[in-house]
Design a protein around this motif. Structure first.
Motif, PDB file in Angstrom:
ATOM      1  N   HIS A 216      -3.808   2.591  -2.365  1.00  0.00           N
ATOM      2  CA  HIS A 216      -3.173   3.782  -1.812  1.00  0.00           C
ATOM      3  C   HIS A 216      -4.172   4.644  -1.054  1.00  0.00           C
ATOM      4  CE1 HIS A 216      -4.605   4.796  -5.844  1.00  0.00           C
ATOM      5  NE2 HIS A 216      -4.757   6.034  -5.408  1.00  0.00           N
ATOM      6  N   HIS A 217      -3.620   5.458  -0.176  1.00  0.00           N
ATOM      7  CA  HIS A 217      -4.398   6.410   0.617  1.00  0.00           C
ATOM      8  C   HIS A 217      -3.731   7.760   0.478  1.00  0.00           C
ATOM      9  CE1 HIS A 217      -5.850   2.772   2.651  1.00  0.00           C
ATOM     10  NE2 HIS A 217      -4.584   2.446   2.815  1.00  0.00           N
TER      11      HIS A 217
ATOM     12  N   GLU B 163       0.871  -1.178   0.000  1.00  0.00           N
ATOM     13  CA  GLU B 163       0.000   0.000   0.000  1.00  0.00           C
ATOM     14  C   GLU B 163       0.904   1.223   0.000  1.00  0.00           C
ATOM     15  OE1 GLU B 163      -2.401   0.695   3.500  1.00  0.00           O
ATOM     16  OE2 GLU B 163      -0.713   0.351   4.849  1.00  0.00           O
TER      17      GLU B 163
ATOM     18  N   SER C  93      -2.713   9.281  -8.591  1.00  0.00           N
ATOM     19  CA  SER C  93      -3.723   8.444  -7.942  1.00  0.00           C
ATOM     20  C   SER C  93      -4.733   7.883  -8.943  1.00  0.00           C
ATOM     21  CB  SER C  93      -4.449   9.247  -6.866  1.00  0.00           C
ATOM     22  OG  SER C  93      -5.471   8.506  -6.284  1.00  0.00           O
TER      23      SER C  93
ATOM     24  N   VAL D 141      -1.976   5.258   9.928  1.00  0.00           N
ATOM     25  CA  VAL D 141      -2.941   4.528   9.100  1.00  0.00           C
ATOM     26  C   VAL D 141      -2.330   3.327   8.384  1.00  0.00           C
ATOM     27  CG1 VAL D 141      -4.379   6.576   8.769  1.00  0.00           C
ATOM     28  CG2 VAL D 141      -2.639   6.000   7.062  1.00  0.00           C
TER      29      VAL D 141
ATOM     30  N   ILE E 271       0.979   5.195   1.093  1.00  0.00           N
ATOM     31  CA  ILE E 271       0.321   6.231   1.889  1.00  0.00           C
ATOM     32  C   ILE E 271       1.024   7.543   1.572  1.00  0.00           C
ATOM     33  CG2 ILE E 271      -0.275   7.018   4.201  1.00  0.00           C
ATOM     34  CD1 ILE E 271       0.004   3.993   5.022  1.00  0.00           C
TER      35      ILE E 271
END
Length: 156
Positions: A65-66, A38, A58, A85, A40
């Motif tokens: 992904h965040h 992931e 994005s 997170v 971030i």
């Protein structure tokens, strides 16, 4: 699926570099490792076009992904926001003006899969342009890593 690796990228006024940094994450791992990772991304109150560059990345990013958007609180606090997170068993930090290369994340995933180490260390190369990454420039920690390679084969 819970990620194995969380890549935390704090960003502040890096509109010229952030796309290359984020693309280097995707470009240094095979698709089978995308779901094991992931990304971030923390936009730490950028006042330039960093947020637009992050949004553009994005839109086509194949890795989960965040994006965290916050007021500017500095690099350490931005990293802390990412760690708060992060879901991965391992955390990796990438400064938004740096790049991964040479299949770095595939190699890290392989080490995690094979050895499940407590920590992973690796070398770095100083560069000013992407072209310089392909030169045979000395690395920052070449003496340290040269010494560690003298360990017995079964040692990490």
């Amino acid at each position: 699926m819970k990620p194995v690796l969380s890549i935390i990228v704090p960003c502040y006024n890096v509109e010229r570099y952030v796309q290359a940094a984020l693309r280097s994450i995707v470009n240094t791992m095979q698709p089978e490792n995308h779901v094991r990772s992931e990304i971030i991304i923390i936009n730490d109150g950028s006042r330039d076009q960093t947020a637009d560059q992050i949004a553009e990345f994005s839109a086509t990013c194949p890795v989960p992904h965040h994006i965290i958007t916050q007021e500017n609180v500095g690099l350490s606090a931005a990293r802390n926001a990412g760690m708060a997170v992060a879901q991965g068993d391992y955390w990796l930090f990438l400064d938004s003006d740096d790049l991964y290369h040479h299949h770095a994340l595939d190699k890290i995933h392989a080490i995690i899969t094979e050895h499940a180490p407590d920590i992973i260390e690796f070398d770095a190369t100083v560069f000013a342009t992407e072209h310089e990454l392909h030169d045979s420039r000395p690395t920052l920690y070449q003496h340290y890593f040269h010494d560690t390679q003298k360990q017995p084969e079964n040692a990490l």
